[in-house]
Enzyme design. Sequence first.
Site, PDB file in Angstrom:
ATOM      1  N   GLU A   1      -6.270  32.173  28.549  1.00 27.24           N
ATOM      2  CA  GLU A   1      -4.949  32.589  29.024  1.00 27.24           C
ATOM      3  C   GLU A   1      -4.267  31.433  29.753  1.00 27.24           C
ATOM      4  OE1 GLU A   1      -3.093  35.993  32.057  1.00 27.24           O
ATOM      5  OE2 GLU A   1      -5.219  35.455  32.126  1.00 27.24           O
TER       6      GLU A   1
ATOM      7  N   LYS B   1       1.949  39.530  26.212  1.00 30.01           N
ATOM      8  CA  LYS B   1       1.289  40.549  27.013  1.00 30.01           C
ATOM      9  C   LYS B   1       2.272  41.642  27.405  1.00 30.01           C
ATOM     10  CE  LYS B   1      -1.618  40.952  31.169  1.00 30.01           C
ATOM     11  NZ  LYS B   1      -2.170  40.223  32.341  1.00 30.01           N
TER      12      LYS B   1
ATOM     13  N   CYS C   1      -5.940  39.056  29.425  1.00 30.14           N
ATOM     14  CA  CYS C   1      -6.433  39.364  30.761  1.00 30.14           C
ATOM     15  C   CYS C   1      -6.814  40.837  30.875  1.00 30.14           C
ATOM     16  CB  CYS C   1      -5.411  38.952  31.817  1.00 30.14           C
ATOM     17  SG  CYS C   1      -6.089  38.892  33.490  1.00 30.14           S
TER      18      CYS C   1
END
Length: 497
Positions: A265, A323, A375
């Site tokens: 990430e 995301k 994440c």
Amino acid sequence: MSRFKHWAQQAPLWQRALLALALGAVTVLGFAPYYLFWLPWLSLAILLFLWQQASSAGQVFKLGLAFGIGLYCVGIYWIYISLHDFGGMPWWFAGFSTFCLCAFMALFPALSGYLAKRSGNLLWMAPLLWALSDWVRSWIFTGFPWLTLGYSQAPSSPLVGYLPVIGVYGVSALTAGIAASLTYAWLNNANRLRACILTVALLAVGSVLAVIPWSHPVGQPVTVALLQGNISQTIKWSPEQAQRTLRQYLDMVRMAEAKLIVLPETALPMLAEQIDPSYLAALKQHAVSQQGDILLGVVEAKNNNYYNSAISVGTSPAQSYAKSHLVPFGEYIPLKGVFGWIYEDLLHMPLSDLSRGTSRKPLHIAGQKIGVNICYEDVFGEEIAQQLPEAELLVNISNDAWYGRSFAAEQHMQFSQVRAIETGRMVLRSTNTGATAIIGHDGQIRQHAPHDEGLILVGKAQSYQGSTPYVWWGNYLFIILSALGLLISHRCTRRSA
């Protein structure tokens, strides 16, 4: 036992609350990195015993609150590290904020116990209400389902066989149900055998479900390389470190011989639009030489919005995933007019005002259909399932360096293990400092890189097709069964009254 029963009835509330606090703290050992899946059965059994002997629902609430504070203060203490060590928040405010979060989360087991005691059928109602409180905690205020009880059972408990059917919240109910069965056997000598048979039956059915092939392999395994840069969070976003980070990852990519290469990430500490085209060309050149693709984490800017994204370069057309489930106070500011001062005066975190992505379509790269999540998105099983059954392989890119050398990364990896079992898919995890791993579709860790080292984890990943019941139903089956259980319990209690 009679002495303990007498103590549980007559001891001052503060003494029983201290025991409940200790039981909550000990329950953390049921989760990664300790994996003592049987320990929550025992700690909850003792808590339920205390609840059963309590004289009022108010006492049960206080005991449940103490248990929750012990569980969460020990289990997510690393929130303090992110706020103070890396966020720059004063120690007193970071400690206060962390405790407030833990106290809020402790309200959920406290309320489940309170309602169970008020129902008049505590040992039947408590497991269902506890699991439902875990589920509510997964979506209220955008959700923070850390230390949901069912995660403690992965990957070795017989109860994991239920994960592909009713998901982690259903397993929370069964975990608490076994604890209730143990408490019932403890309190009722005449029916002890019945309680033991029920416990054994639950475990036996779980063992049978665990061997059902919900998914099947498709195609040949693909070679993968998961890069762990080990870039310190204290310097990750400093301008003088950026070029060194770019060179490090380019060197690591060139050493990786795999069809699918995955970077963590926000591996590249800059906007995607700011990356030199020659750098991306060098990445693409290596990917083409491996007849595959590179997936890397970076921030994208589109229409004056910023996204935490994963983008691909290589033989396949360029693709990206943004995301969609952002971290409140970490990646966006809820009620900015109310809480904006915290960021201006107390907290100094990059990327604290991002936008949500909208697409959950798998990426078609390296000859695979890959469901990407970033994440802590992989804590939300119902959201991961939205990419299935099309996705044949799951990839999580993370940066748990925010939490120092705590066990947050191992806990996070355990959630990925649950996602693998729920979906019947392998999971690849590429992280900055750990836990980088290759997880089998059965939730077992095939390979696990050492933490806090810069390295390349090379292995193979197998794509799978097919759908588990959880992929089709999500959490709805658990909710329906829980509602039926509560209704049956309510009617039985009224008849016996």
